[in-house]
Design an enzyme around this catalytic site. Structure first.
Site, PDB file in Angstrom:
ATOM      1  N   GLY A  58      -3.779  -7.121  -8.581  1.00 26.80           N
ATOM      2  CA  GLY A  58      -2.642  -5.369  -8.907  1.00 26.80           C
ATOM      3  C   GLY A  58      -1.917  -5.351  -9.924  1.00 26.80           C
ATOM      4  O   GLY A  58      -1.090  -4.723 -10.015  1.00 26.80           O
ATOM      5  N   HIS A  81      -5.470 -13.968   2.336  1.00 24.80           N
ATOM      6  CA  HIS A  81      -5.513 -12.958   1.138  1.00 24.80           C
ATOM      7  C   HIS A  81      -3.574 -12.844   0.949  1.00 24.80           C
ATOM      8  O   HIS A  81      -3.236 -13.231   1.674  1.00 24.80           O
ATOM      9  CB  HIS A  81      -5.585 -11.474   1.348  1.00 24.80           C
ATOM     10  CG  HIS A  81      -5.310 -10.514   0.371  1.00 24.80           C
ATOM     11  ND1 HIS A  81      -4.483 -10.375  -0.066  1.00 24.80           N
ATOM     12  CD2 HIS A  81      -6.688 -10.158  -0.381  1.00 24.80           C
ATOM     13  CE1 HIS A  81      -4.554  -9.381  -1.522  1.00 24.80           C
ATOM     14  NE2 HIS A  81      -6.295  -9.524  -1.814  1.00 24.80           N
ATOM     15  N   ASN A 119     -12.510  -5.160  -1.910  1.00 20.68           N
ATOM     16  CA  ASN A 119     -11.305  -5.509  -0.874  1.00 20.68           C
ATOM     17  C   ASN A 119     -10.005  -3.620  -1.367  1.00 20.68           C
ATOM     18  O   ASN A 119     -10.104  -3.555  -2.172  1.00 20.68           O
ATOM     19  CB  ASN A 119      -9.354  -6.421  -1.298  1.00 20.68           C
ATOM     20  CG  ASN A 119      -9.399  -6.549  -0.433  1.00 20.68           C
ATOM     21  OD1 ASN A 119      -8.831  -5.712   0.732  1.00 20.68           O
ATOM     22  ND2 ASN A 119      -8.118  -7.258  -0.773  1.00 20.68           N
ATOM     23  N   SER A 135      -7.535  -8.577 -10.615  1.00 19.31           N
ATOM     24  CA  SER A 135      -7.827  -7.631 -11.326  1.00 19.31           C
ATOM     25  C   SER A 135      -9.106  -7.624 -12.824  1.00 19.31           C
ATOM     26  O   SER A 135      -9.440  -7.396 -13.465  1.00 19.31           O
ATOM     27  CB  SER A 135      -6.497  -7.245 -12.509  1.00 19.31           C
ATOM     28  OG  SER A 135      -5.283  -7.242 -12.027  1.00 19.31           O
ATOM     29  N   GLU A 150      -8.064 -16.444  -6.182  1.00 16.66           N
ATOM     30  CA  GLU A 150      -7.008 -15.381  -6.561  1.00 16.66           C
ATOM     31  C   GLU A 150      -5.759 -15.495  -7.167  1.00 16.66           C
ATOM     32  O   GLU A 150      -4.449 -16.351  -6.378  1.00 16.66           O
ATOM     33  CB  GLU A 150      -6.960 -14.119  -5.137  1.00 16.66           C
ATOM     34  CG  GLU A 150      -8.245 -14.037  -4.997  1.00 16.66           C
ATOM     35  CD  GLU A 150      -7.845 -12.689  -4.370  1.00 16.66           C
ATOM     36  OE1 GLU A 150      -8.734 -11.927  -5.002  1.00 16.66           O
ATOM     37  OE2 GLU A 150      -7.610 -12.464  -3.512  1.00 16.66           O
ATOM     38  N   LYS A 173      -8.048  -2.909   0.992  1.00 19.78           N
ATOM     39  CA  LYS A 173      -6.788  -2.408   1.295  1.00 19.78           C
ATOM     40  C   LYS A 173      -6.216  -1.556   1.721  1.00 19.78           C
ATOM     41  O   LYS A 173      -7.382  -0.972   3.009  1.00 19.78           O
ATOM     42  CB  LYS A 173      -5.745  -2.635   0.085  1.00 19.78           C
ATOM     43  CG  LYS A 173      -6.038  -3.873  -1.139  1.00 19.78           C
ATOM     44  CD  LYS A 173      -5.281  -4.203  -1.907  1.00 19.78           C
ATOM     45  CE  LYS A 173      -5.869  -5.550  -3.392  1.00 19.78           C
ATOM     46  NZ  LYS A 173      -4.189  -6.162  -3.371  1.00 19.78           N
ATOM     47  N   GLU A 222      -1.686 -11.216  -0.345  1.00 15.98           N
ATOM     48  CA  GLU A 222      -0.869 -10.104   0.606  1.00 15.98           C
ATOM     49  C   GLU A 222      -0.579  -9.966   2.258  1.00 15.98           C
ATOM     50  O   GLU A 222       0.841 -10.250   2.680  1.00 15.98           O
ATOM     51  CB  GLU A 222      -1.796  -8.784   0.325  1.00 15.98           C
ATOM     52  CG  GLU A 222      -1.502  -8.537  -1.273  1.00 15.98           C
ATOM     53  CD  GLU A 222      -1.722  -7.280  -1.766  1.00 15.98           C
ATOM     54  OE1 GLU A 222      -3.257  -6.850  -0.749  1.00 15.98           O
ATOM     55  OE2 GLU A 222      -2.821  -6.822  -3.189  1.00 15.98           O
TER      56      GLU A 222
END
Ligand code: PEP
Length: 255
Positions: free
Chosen positions: A176, A98, A9, A216, A170, A11, A100
């Site tokens: 991140g 996701h 991904n 991560s 996740e 991003k 985010e």
């Protein structure tokens, strides 16, 4: 035996120049043994065409996906991209839900559910992300959150359509942050997700569905995570932007 699935991904990273350089690096490091693994990358919309170009005819087996799509098929939705447009552009996968998107863009389970159905209707394979926040984990609400996200996001998705879906566990606190879930924590959540899918659908769906870990994952921790019984791959953010790290994760998935 479920085939391992490693997906990058990117991003909001990857100008055309960066996309060329990164894919050049991955192609250069590609080993034929990686064919054992399902591999995909999800660059920004603007790099999808170039990515497909750079990967075709290079002897690699890497699918291209997108990081989002809209829930409607067409019309006055300024700034949005439809699932059909992505399929037509050559995407195989689309990441949906996701964290985010959920936190920065206020996406809720109901919208994610509609996006999943729209993607399925045009043959795009959704990678559905679910996961608890740090606070929810501290409050021992992880299972409850995972089950809620699963049931709401998959509402109306039938057994046949489930064959098209990948789940990405996740934990938000690991994304991140450089804080990976321990293999034990990740395995526990994966096993829970698989057992709930068994109850929502049936044992065949549960045993066949791919559940990726995301948060991560990197070249150093991939092997331990990927050897867990219910961890079928990884959704990789930061480390997917480095050809060496990304191919090292794919390598770990071949074992
Ligand atoms: C992600 O954004 O899906 C992700 C797992 O990111 P990272 O690997 O950087 O934690």
């Amino acid at each position: 035996m479920r085939r391992k699935f490693i997906c990058g991904n990117w991003k909001m990273n990857g100008t055309l120049e960066e996309t060329s350089a990164l894919l050049g690096g991955i192609v250069g490091l590609w080993d034929d043994a990686y064919r054992k693994v399902e591999v995909a990358i999800c660059p920004p919309f603007t790099s999808i065409g170039l990515a497909l170009d750079k990967l075709s005819g290079r002897g690699v087996q890497i699918a291209v996906g997108a990081q989002n799509c809209y829930s409607e098929t067409k019309g006055a939705f300024t700034g949005e991209v439809s699932a059909r447009m992505l399929a037509e552009a050559g995407c195989t996968y689309v990441i949906l839900g996701h964290s985010e998107r959920r936190t920065i863009f206020n996406e809720n389970n109901e919208l994610i559910n509609r996006k999943i159905k729209t993607a399925l209707n045009v043959g795009l394979k959704p990678i559905l992300c679910i996961g608890e926040t740090h606070e929810e984990r501290e409050l021992a609400q992880t299972y409850e959150v995972l089950l809620h996200q699963l049931t709401q996001c998959l509402r109306g998705v039938d057994v046949t359509q489930m064959k098209m879906i990948t789940i990405a566990y996740e934990p938000v606190w690991a994304i991140g942050t450089g804080r990976t879930a321990t293999a034990e924590i990740a395995q526990d959540s994966h096993s829970y997700i698989r057992s709930e899918i068994g109850k929502l659908y049936d044992e065949t769906v549960a045993s066949q569905i791919t559940i990726q870990y995301g948060g991560s994952m990197n070249a150093a921790n991939a092997a331990e995570l990927l050897e867990q019984t219910d961890i079928d791959g990884g959704l990789i953010g930061g480390a997917s932007l480095d050809a060496k790290a990304f191919t090292a994760i794919i390598e770990a998935a071949t074992k």
